[in-house]
Design a protein around this motif. Structure first.
Motif, PDB file in Angstrom:
ATOM      1  N   LEU A 116       0.819  -1.211   0.000  1.00 41.77           N
ATOM      2  CA  LEU A 116       0.000   0.000   0.000  1.00 41.77           C
ATOM      3  C   LEU A 116       0.856   1.265   0.000  1.00 41.77           C
ATOM      4  N   LEU A 117       1.964   1.248   0.755  1.00 42.21           N
ATOM      5  CA  LEU A 117       2.849   2.414   0.770  1.00 42.21           C
ATOM      6  C   LEU A 117       3.525   2.608  -0.587  1.00 42.21           C
ATOM      7  N   THR A 118       3.864   1.507  -1.252  1.00 44.16           N
ATOM      8  CA  THR A 118       4.432   1.610  -2.595  1.00 44.16           C
ATOM      9  C   THR A 118       3.426   2.258  -3.540  1.00 44.16           C
ATOM     10  N   CYS A 119       2.197   1.786  -3.473  1.00 44.39           N
ATOM     11  CA  CYS A 119       1.125   2.349  -4.302  1.00 44.39           C
ATOM     12  C   CYS A 119       0.949   3.838  -4.012  1.00 44.39           C
ATOM     13  N   ALA A 120       0.945   4.194  -2.728  1.00 46.60           N
ATOM     14  CA  ALA A 120       0.742   5.595  -2.335  1.00 46.60           C
ATOM     15  C   ALA A 120       1.884   6.475  -2.812  1.00 46.60           C
ATOM     16  N   ARG A 121       3.116   6.008  -2.694  1.00 46.00           N
ATOM     17  CA  ARG A 121       4.263   6.828  -3.087  1.00 46.00           C
ATOM     18  C   ARG A 121       4.294   7.111  -4.580  1.00 46.00           C
ATOM     19  N   PHE A 122       3.729   6.199  -5.370  1.00 46.25           N
ATOM     20  CA  PHE A 122       3.635   6.468  -6.804  1.00 46.25           C
ATOM     21  C   PHE A 122       2.419   7.331  -7.133  1.00 46.25           C
ATOM     22  N   GLY A 123       1.598   7.623  -6.130  1.00 41.11           N
ATOM     23  CA  GLY A 123       0.432   8.458  -6.362  1.00 41.11           C
ATOM     24  C   GLY A 123      -0.638   7.772  -7.179  1.00 41.11           C
ATOM     25  N   LEU A 124      -0.761   6.452  -7.028  1.00 39.22           N
ATOM     26  CA  LEU A 124      -1.775   5.690  -7.758  1.00 39.22           C
ATOM     27  C   LEU A 124      -2.820   5.165  -6.781  1.00 39.22           C
ATOM     28  N   ILE A 125      -4.074   5.153  -7.186  1.00 38.35           N
ATOM     29  CA  ILE A 125      -5.157   4.647  -6.348  1.00 38.35           C
ATOM     30  C   ILE A 125      -5.407   3.188  -6.704  1.00 38.35           C
ATOM     31  N   PRO A 126      -5.483   2.288  -5.725  1.00 36.91           N
ATOM     32  CA  PRO A 126      -5.698   0.860  -6.015  1.00 36.91           C
ATOM     33  C   PRO A 126      -7.158   0.563  -6.335  1.00 36.91           C
ATOM     34  N   ASP A 127      -7.639   1.131  -7.453  1.00 37.50           N
ATOM     35  CA  ASP A 127      -9.044   1.026  -7.826  1.00 37.50           C
ATOM     36  C   ASP A 127      -9.308   0.006  -8.921  1.00 37.50           C
ATOM     37  N   GLY A 128      -8.292  -0.761  -9.309  1.00 41.45           N
ATOM     38  CA  GLY A 128      -8.461  -1.735 -10.369  1.00 41.45           C
ATOM     39  C   GLY A 128      -8.140  -1.202 -11.746  1.00 41.45           C
ATOM     40  N   ARG A 129      -8.102   0.126 -11.906  1.00 40.71           N
ATOM     41  CA  ARG A 129      -7.761   0.738 -13.176  1.00 40.71           C
ATOM     42  C   ARG A 129      -6.329   1.266 -13.173  1.00 40.71           C
ATOM     43  N   HIS A 130      -5.973   1.999 -12.127  1.00 38.48           N
ATOM     44  CA  HIS A 130      -4.630   2.542 -12.017  1.00 38.48           C
ATOM     45  C   HIS A 130      -3.665   1.558 -11.363  1.00 38.48           C
ATOM     46  N   ALA A 131      -4.148   0.831 -10.388  1.00 40.80           N
ATOM     47  CA  ALA A 131      -3.313  -0.141  -9.668  1.00 40.80           C
ATOM     48  C   ALA A 131      -4.208  -1.148  -8.965  1.00 40.80           C
ATOM     49  N   VAL A 132      -3.603  -2.262  -8.600  1.00 42.33           N
ATOM     50  CA  VAL A 132      -4.286  -3.326  -7.859  1.00 42.33           C
ATOM     51  C   VAL A 132      -3.348  -3.801  -6.757  1.00 42.33           C
ATOM     52  N   ILE A 133      -3.906  -4.091  -5.589  1.00 44.97           N
ATOM     53  CA  ILE A 133      -3.144  -4.800  -4.557  1.00 44.97           C
ATOM     54  C   ILE A 133      -3.621  -6.244  -4.600  1.00 44.97           C
ATOM     55  N   ARG A 134      -2.726  -7.123  -4.966  1.00 43.74           N
ATOM     56  CA  ARG A 134      -3.072  -8.515  -5.229  1.00 43.74           C
ATOM     57  C   ARG A 134      -2.495  -9.424  -4.160  1.00 43.74           C
ATOM     58  N   ARG A 135      -3.222 -10.481  -3.807  1.00 37.35           N
ATOM     59  CA  ARG A 135      -2.721 -11.453  -2.828  1.00 37.35           C
ATOM     60  C   ARG A 135      -2.110 -12.649  -3.548  1.00 37.35           C
ATOM     61  N   GLU A 136      -0.888 -12.978  -3.177  1.00 36.57           N
ATOM     62  CA  GLU A 136      -0.241 -14.204  -3.635  1.00 36.57           C
ATOM     63  C   GLU A 136       0.194 -14.978  -2.406  1.00 36.57           C
ATOM     64  N   GLY A 137      -0.539 -16.030  -2.066  1.00 30.04           N
ATOM     65  CA  GLY A 137      -0.285 -16.725  -0.812  1.00 30.04           C
ATOM     66  C   GLY A 137      -0.602 -15.805   0.344  1.00 30.04           C
ATOM     67  N   LYS A 138       0.392 -15.543   1.168  1.00 27.86           N
ATOM     68  CA  LYS A 138       0.223 -14.607   2.277  1.00 27.86           C
ATOM     69  C   LYS A 138       0.812 -13.233   1.974  1.00 27.86           C
ATOM     70  N   GLN A 139       1.280 -13.045   0.754  1.00 31.03           N
ATOM     71  CA  GLN A 139       1.941 -11.797   0.402  1.00 31.03           C
ATOM     72  C   GLN A 139       1.017 -10.877  -0.391  1.00 31.03           C
TER      73      GLN A 139
END
Length: 333
Positions: free
Chosen positions: A101-124
């Protein structure tokens, strides 16, 4: 007293400092006998409550997000998008979710599915910039006037003649008046930019075979999903979007890239490789230096003294800061 609901277990787990093996759900001791199916059912039933509890936990780090987000990004909009994504991320480790989330924020992108996504891979939790996120940073660089990315379908009218002068070398007329079935399957993805100077970049065109080659050679997330049998990478679930994104990424070979866009490429690659991404994200100092450099360049390029109204931001004179700024200018060259 036993914790009866998943909401209670989330609250209990996030009250104390989590261990490296904990997840945001952080199941309490009495939850260990629960089967994955039971936990999944419970999570579905209480999804909204879980998101609220997890968001309350993330709000402990509100100052970090405020500092990380550029001034033009509304913190409320960012956190609203985070909340919408949280039900699918509560099984991630707190450390990985925070860094994504901090990486996403520092690039100034919103994790809305269009600009960025935060995805789960296992526990990461993994930060994944999408095609619109790359376009946003291209515009933000100030060098690009417009970005064009699209898909050519079998029924479309198009022409590509590399030896012809731009813009006659490439044309695309989508068959929008026919049905989706009659338009046919996508056969090519393309991307190009018109620069702020008025020049047009080369056109990047990728066939499906090109995209599959990029996927097979470079995407470790795809390979992990293949090997595990999960088949849940973005290459599996949304191949056309990754196809278009690959054409955009290829623009870095023909378009002058800002330091921030180069960093986004590295963060994207790090996430695909399962590595820490936040080390590639811009920090506040880098944003300030970029703004100062741009203001300085605008002042120098202006022919009319009356138009010089932007005062460069103050610059610290310590040696490390000068080295950083020279490196950034070198990157632009």
């Amino acid at each position: 007293m036993a914790l009866s609901t998943l909401k209670d277990r989330v609250r209990a787990a996030t009250t104390d400092q989590p261990t490296t093996e904990a997840t945001v759900i952080g199941l309490a001791e009495d939850a260990k006998p629960s089967t994955p199916e039971q936990l999944h059912t419970s999570a579905q039933a209480e999804g909204g409550d879980i998101a609220d509890v997890a968001l309350n936990w993330l709000e402990r780090y509100g100052n970090e997000f405020t500092r990380a987000l550029p001034s033009h990004i509304d913190t409320g909009a960012f956190l609203a998008a985070v909340r919408a994504a949280l039900p699918g991320l509560v099984r991630c480790t707190p450390a990985s979710l925070l860094q994504a989330l901090l990486t996403c924020a520092r690039f100034g992108l919103i994790p809305d599915g269009r600009h960025a996504v935060i995805r789960r891979e296992g526990k990461q939790a993994v930060f994944v910039p999408m095609a619109q996120g790359y376009v946003e940073l291209m515009y933000r660089s100030g060098r690009v006037g417009s970005v064009h990315v699209g898909m050519i379908h079998e029924g479309d009218d198009w022409n590509y003649e590399p030896t012809a002068p731009a813009p006659l070398d490439f044309t695309h007329k989508p068959a929008l008046t026919v049905s989706k079935k009659d338009r046919g399957e996508p056969i090519l993805a393309y991307a190009f930019c018109w620069m702020a100077s008025g020049a047009r970049s080369q056109v990047v065109i990728l066939t499906r075979e090109d995209a599959e080659g990029i996927r097979d050679e470079y995407s470790q997330a795809y390979q992990r999903a293949q090997e595990s049998g999960a088949n849940d990478s973005f290459w599996h679930t949304d191949f056309p979007a990754m196809w278009k994104k690959s054409s955009l990424r290829r623009l870095h070979k023909v378009v002058p890239m800002s330091a921030e866009l180069v960093a986004l490429l590295k963060a994207d690659e790090a996430g695909d490789a399962g590595q820490v991404q936040v080390v590639h994200a811009p920090v506040e100092e880098m944003h300030l230096l970029a703004e100062a450099d741009e203001a300085h360049e605008r002042a120098e390029e202006s022919q009319d003294p009356q138009e010089i109204r932007v005062r460069p931001l103050p610059r610290k004179r310590s040696q490390p800061k000068r080295t950083t700024r020279r490196n950034r200018k070198g990157a632009r060259r």
